[in-house]
Write a protein that holds these residues in place. Sequence first.
Motif, PDB file in Angstrom:
ATOM      1  N   ARG A  69     -36.679  -2.450  -7.407  1.00  0.00           N
ATOM      2  CA  ARG A  69     -36.938  -0.471  -7.225  1.00  0.00           C
ATOM      3  C   ARG A  69     -36.429   0.312  -7.092  1.00  0.00           C
ATOM      4  NH1 ARG A  69     -41.337  -2.176  -1.759  1.00  0.00           N
ATOM      5  NH2 ARG A  69     -42.463  -3.196  -3.218  1.00  0.00           N
ATOM      6  N   VAL A  70     -35.131  -0.311  -8.109  1.00  0.00           N
ATOM      7  CA  VAL A  70     -33.990   1.077  -7.619  1.00  0.00           C
ATOM      8  C   VAL A  70     -33.929   1.483  -8.595  1.00  0.00           C
ATOM      9  CG1 VAL A  70     -33.135  -0.255  -5.363  1.00  0.00           C
ATOM     10  CG2 VAL A  70     -32.297  -1.175  -7.955  1.00  0.00           C
ATOM     11  N   GLN A  71     -33.060   2.061  -9.249  1.00  0.00           N
ATOM     12  CA  GLN A  71     -32.359   3.404 -10.695  1.00  0.00           C
ATOM     13  C   GLN A  71     -31.768   4.475 -10.596  1.00  0.00           C
ATOM     14  OE1 GLN A  71     -31.548   3.314 -13.881  1.00  0.00           O
ATOM     15  NE2 GLN A  71     -34.212   3.501 -14.455  1.00  0.00           N
ATOM     16  N   PHE A  72     -29.919   4.283 -10.356  1.00  0.00           N
ATOM     17  CA  PHE A  72     -29.720   5.235 -10.856  1.00  0.00           C
ATOM     18  C   PHE A  72     -30.084   6.309 -10.938  1.00  0.00           C
ATOM     19  CE2 PHE A  72     -27.170   1.759 -12.290  1.00  0.00           C
ATOM     20  CZ  PHE A  72     -26.129   1.479 -11.800  1.00  0.00           C
ATOM     21  N   ALA A  73     -29.551   7.912 -10.252  1.00  0.00           N
ATOM     22  CA  ALA A  73     -29.339   9.625 -10.493  1.00  0.00           C
ATOM     23  C   ALA A  73     -29.643   9.887 -11.509  1.00  0.00           C
ATOM     24  CB  ALA A  73     -29.086   9.906  -8.858  1.00  0.00           C
ATOM     25  N   ARG A  74     -30.201  10.502 -11.717  1.00  0.00           N
ATOM     26  CA  ARG A  74     -29.281  11.115 -13.221  1.00  0.00           C
ATOM     27  C   ARG A  74     -28.401  12.101 -12.902  1.00  0.00           C
ATOM     28  NH1 ARG A  74     -33.628  15.213 -17.063  1.00  0.00           N
ATOM     29  NH2 ARG A  74     -32.001  15.508 -18.824  1.00  0.00           N
ATOM     30  N   VAL A  75     -27.315  11.817 -13.646  1.00  0.00           N
ATOM     31  CA  VAL A  75     -25.667  13.315 -13.960  1.00  0.00           C
ATOM     32  C   VAL A  75     -25.743  14.081 -14.980  1.00  0.00           C
ATOM     33  CG1 VAL A  75     -23.681  12.827 -14.064  1.00  0.00           C
ATOM     34  CG2 VAL A  75     -24.799  10.583 -12.862  1.00  0.00           C
TER      35      VAL A  75
END
Length: 323
Positions: free
Chosen positions: A316-322
């Motif tokens: 349920r996780v994903q890195f934030a957009r940079v």
Amino acid sequence: MASASHRRPRPARKRRTALLATAVVAAVGLVVCLVVALRPGGQPDTVRTAAAPDASSRPSARTTAGEPAPAGKTKPAEGKSSAASPSRTAAPATPSARPSPVATPRSPARPASGTAPLAGRIEPGVTYRGVATHYDAADGDGACSYGPSPDLMVAAMNHTDYETSAACGAYLLVRAANGASVTVRVTNECPLPCAPGQLDLSKEAFAKLAGLSAGRIPVSWSLLSPGTSDTISIRYKTGSSRHWCGVQALGHRNPLARLEIRTGGGWQRLTRTEYNYFLSPDGTGCGGPLRLTDIHGQRLTVDGVTVRPDVVQPTRVQFARVT
């Protein structure tokens, strides 16, 4: 009486002979002294030699192991005699003529980013230049071991920038000289002689930039952090168990820098392979909590992923957009 008077003069002759010998010796000694005194310089050779400077009497410029090194000079390594290399120990310290590869910039096109402390050769905010070629990508699978791709907008990264699979999963914006562009995901490796900066695009992606007949075109490309609603998935490699396992992350928005497993002493970093799995050779942490870190330093912790070989398990996780 006659014989006695005949022998009496002999002692007188002996005395005269001794006196004569003494006089001769004295005369020879006087001549020697005169010769010495009248030589150039008026002094014996031994006196002139003692007055001349002796190289052995000059202070040594070498540093010994028991003394502090003078400023600007290099102290010999401990355990080595300073006399063995006086020119090195006495000379001022100067920078090496061969800079450390670590301190040397990779190229003028790769300035230090500062926004991605864990980035390898491919850094955000940097435009890279090279050439694009094309290949038959089939279903989009490749050296990154992702399996079939949902689309064929994929690329094979050159061997150097592939960097032991560090480029796997990276999204790239590729631009041609004619202004056309395409976004691709790295799923494969282009082996040598593919040069640094080169991208081998799928035929479908290359066709967005130029006709396939062009074969090879100049391009520029840069790293993206795309918008996506997908989350990361985890997959254990075929043959994994609690005694040995290979772990892989799929669908990450940003390039993955580290994958760690939790142990009794904290987090342990796993070694990444060229086929894009992270290995635990003794089974430590297999089936336990995982921690993922992207090139920007963002960390995600994943629990509840059991050892199920070759099964894609969503999280349920994903890195934030940079940006």
